[in-house]
Write a protein that holds these residues in place. Sequence first.
Motif, mmCIF file in Angstrom:
data_model
loop_
_atom_site.group_PDB
_atom_site.id
_atom_site.type_symbol
_atom_site.label_atom_id
_atom_site.label_comp_id
_atom_site.label_asym_id
_atom_site.label_seq_id
_atom_site.Cartn_x
_atom_site.Cartn_y
_atom_site.Cartn_z
ATOM 1 N N HIS A 1 0.681 -1.196 -0.040
ATOM 2 C CA HIS A 1 -0.068 0.060 0.075
ATOM 3 C C HIS A 1 0.963 1.087 -0.020
ATOM 4 C CE1 HIS A 1 -3.053 -2.889 0.817
ATOM 5 N NE2 HIS A 1 -2.550 -3.257 1.856
ATOM 6 N N PRO A 2 1.558 1.320 -1.094
ATOM 7 C CA PRO A 2 2.713 2.624 -1.350
ATOM 8 C C PRO A 2 1.859 3.959 -1.112
ATOM 9 C CG PRO A 2 2.804 1.464 -3.147
ATOM 10 C CD PRO A 2 1.771 0.715 -2.111
ATOM 11 N N ARG A 3 2.689 4.961 -0.202
ATOM 12 C CA ARG A 3 2.008 6.155 -0.217
ATOM 13 C C ARG A 3 3.111 7.082 -1.139
ATOM 14 N NH1 ARG A 3 -1.244 8.095 3.538
ATOM 15 N NH2 ARG A 3 0.123 9.665 4.262
ATOM 16 N N VAL A 4 2.800 7.881 -2.055
ATOM 17 C CA VAL A 4 3.664 8.628 -2.779
ATOM 18 C C VAL A 4 3.126 10.171 -2.509
ATOM 19 C CG1 VAL A 4 4.251 8.754 -5.195
ATOM 20 C CG2 VAL A 4 3.560 6.513 -4.568
ATOM 21 N N LEU A 5 4.231 10.851 -2.650
ATOM 22 C CA LEU A 5 4.276 12.343 -2.903
ATOM 23 C C LEU A 5 4.745 12.652 -4.332
ATOM 24 C CD1 LEU A 5 3.977 15.166 -1.840
ATOM 25 C CD2 LEU A 5 6.551 15.052 -1.058
ATOM 26 N N LEU A 6 3.882 13.330 -5.027
ATOM 27 C CA LEU A 6 4.249 13.767 -6.140
ATOM 28 C C LEU A 6 4.963 15.130 -6.181
ATOM 29 C CD1 LEU A 6 4.211 13.430 -9.389
ATOM 30 C CD2 LEU A 6 1.953 14.540 -9.511
ATOM 31 N N ILE A 7 5.934 15.382 -6.977
ATOM 32 C CA ILE A 7 6.633 16.636 -6.759
ATOM 33 C C ILE A 7 7.095 17.233 -8.273
ATOM 34 C CG2 ILE A 7 8.919 15.987 -6.310
ATOM 35 C CD1 ILE A 7 8.954 18.276 -4.205
ATOM 36 N N ASP A 8 6.910 18.496 -8.422
ATOM 37 C CA ASP A 8 7.449 19.137 -9.449
ATOM 38 C C ASP A 8 7.681 20.689 -9.257
ATOM 39 O OD1 ASP A 8 8.239 19.356 -12.001
ATOM 40 O OD2 ASP A 8 6.474 19.032 -13.204
ATOM 41 N N ASP A 9 8.201 21.297 -10.138
ATOM 42 C CA ASP A 9 8.584 22.812 -9.860
ATOM 43 C C ASP A 9 7.512 23.686 -10.051
ATOM 44 O OD1 ASP A 9 8.615 22.381 -12.752
ATOM 45 O OD2 ASP A 9 9.892 24.049 -13.064
ATOM 46 N N LEU A 10 6.498 23.254 -10.936
ATOM 47 C CA LEU A 10 5.574 24.265 -11.382
ATOM 48 C C LEU A 10 4.306 23.829 -11.679
ATOM 49 C CD1 LEU A 10 5.943 27.702 -12.631
ATOM 50 C CD2 LEU A 10 5.211 26.264 -14.406
ATOM 51 N N ILE A 11 3.088 24.216 -11.501
ATOM 52 C CA ILE A 11 1.928 23.691 -12.160
ATOM 53 C C ILE A 11 1.140 24.794 -12.986
ATOM 54 C CG2 ILE A 11 0.788 24.350 -9.768
ATOM 55 C CD1 ILE A 11 -0.470 21.319 -12.205
ATOM 56 N N ALA A 12 1.056 24.651 -14.341
ATOM 57 C CA ALA A 12 0.632 25.563 -15.113
ATOM 58 C C ALA A 12 -0.838 25.066 -15.494
ATOM 59 C CB ALA A 12 1.510 25.675 -16.125
ATOM 60 N N THR A 13 -0.952 24.407 -16.574
ATOM 61 C CA THR A 13 -2.289 23.887 -17.018
ATOM 62 C C THR A 13 -2.576 22.558 -16.557
ATOM 63 O OG1 THR A 13 -1.266 22.953 -19.131
ATOM 64 C CG2 THR A 13 -2.084 25.201 -19.332
ATOM 65 N N VAL B 1 3.798 25.951 -2.468
ATOM 66 C CA VAL B 1 4.666 26.728 -1.879
ATOM 67 C C VAL B 1 4.558 28.128 -2.176
ATOM 68 C CG1 VAL B 1 7.187 27.372 -1.027
ATOM 69 C CG2 VAL B 1 6.593 24.815 -1.441
ATOM 70 N N LEU B 2 4.603 28.402 -3.431
ATOM 71 C CA LEU B 2 4.447 29.960 -3.977
ATOM 72 C C LEU B 2 3.140 29.864 -4.985
ATOM 73 C CD1 LEU B 2 7.954 30.592 -4.714
ATOM 74 C CD2 LEU B 2 6.751 31.349 -2.723
ATOM 75 N N VAL C 1 -0.530 10.859 -2.118
ATOM 76 C CA VAL C 1 -1.143 11.349 -0.959
ATOM 77 C C VAL C 1 -1.254 13.040 -1.249
ATOM 78 C CG1 VAL C 1 -0.626 9.614 0.556
ATOM 79 C CG2 VAL C 1 1.116 11.414 0.249
ATOM 80 N N GLU C 2 -0.404 13.481 -1.933
ATOM 81 C CA GLU C 2 -0.450 14.962 -2.292
ATOM 82 C C GLU C 2 0.492 15.147 -3.349
ATOM 83 O OE1 GLU C 2 -1.096 18.220 0.573
ATOM 84 O OE2 GLU C 2 1.168 18.337 0.497
ATOM 85 N N ALA C 3 0.043 16.071 -4.163
ATOM 86 C CA ALA C 3 0.793 16.657 -5.239
ATOM 87 C C ALA C 3 1.367 17.997 -4.918
ATOM 88 C CB ALA C 3 0.020 16.876 -6.536
ATOM 89 N N CYS C 4 2.634 18.238 -4.972
ATOM 90 C CA CYS C 4 3.367 19.473 -4.362
ATOM 91 C C CYS C 4 4.113 19.865 -5.340
ATOM 92 C CB CYS C 4 4.569 18.838 -3.449
ATOM 93 S SG CYS C 4 5.474 20.372 -2.545
ATOM 94 N N PHE C 5 3.937 21.507 -5.464
ATOM 95 C CA PHE C 5 4.507 22.253 -6.433
ATOM 96 C C PHE C 5 5.412 23.479 -5.940
ATOM 97 C CE2 PHE C 5 1.037 20.255 -8.219
ATOM 98 C CZ PHE C 5 1.234 19.553 -9.246
ATOM 99 N N VAL C 6 6.639 23.832 -6.484
ATOM 100 C CA VAL C 6 7.283 24.743 -5.864
ATOM 101 C C VAL C 6 6.339 26.071 -6.072
ATOM 102 C CG1 VAL C 6 9.360 26.417 -6.086
ATOM 103 C CG2 VAL C 6 9.424 23.760 -5.907
#
Length: 182
Positions: free
Chosen positions: A122-134, A179-180, A153-158
Amino acid sequence: MHLLNENDKTFLLHSIREIEDFPKPGIKFKDITTLLGDTNAFNLLMDHLASRYENQKIDYIAGIESRGFIFGAALAARLRTRFVPIRKPGKLPYTTISEKYSLEYGVDEVSIHIDAFSGVAHPRVLLIDDLIATGGTATAAVKLITKAGATCVEACFVMNLTFLQGDLDIKKMTSVYSVLEV
């Protein structure tokens, strides 16, 4: 959970260079290489993210090609967890699974190794990238994580370019943290 104060947000925002008319006229490109090159800014960001996720029981951090690799690998090292790259097709050497998504004029695709999340029940994954645009790539990445048998569990963007509302579809599938917001 640790939150950034307005001074820290302003500091991080000012550490990101804006390039007018790149890659085409009318675009204001957010160049994160200046944040990466600023020891204080990069460490502030990574300390903040480590604090945010240290007690979240994250089994994997998945970073979207290519700038998500930078933040994802650094955060995975700080949290002492695993990193999984999400790549464009044909870039991974082993058997992959993929998820297609629509672009304004066409279709693109993201892939991961078929066994990217094996070894953890039951892996828990955090998705991350620098920027979310479209949001097309990130939405496909969340779907891909699910297709691979994990929970995002969450999508994280700088940075979130809020006027494009790319986070709205992702919020239907998982929590989103930026974050911003600009």
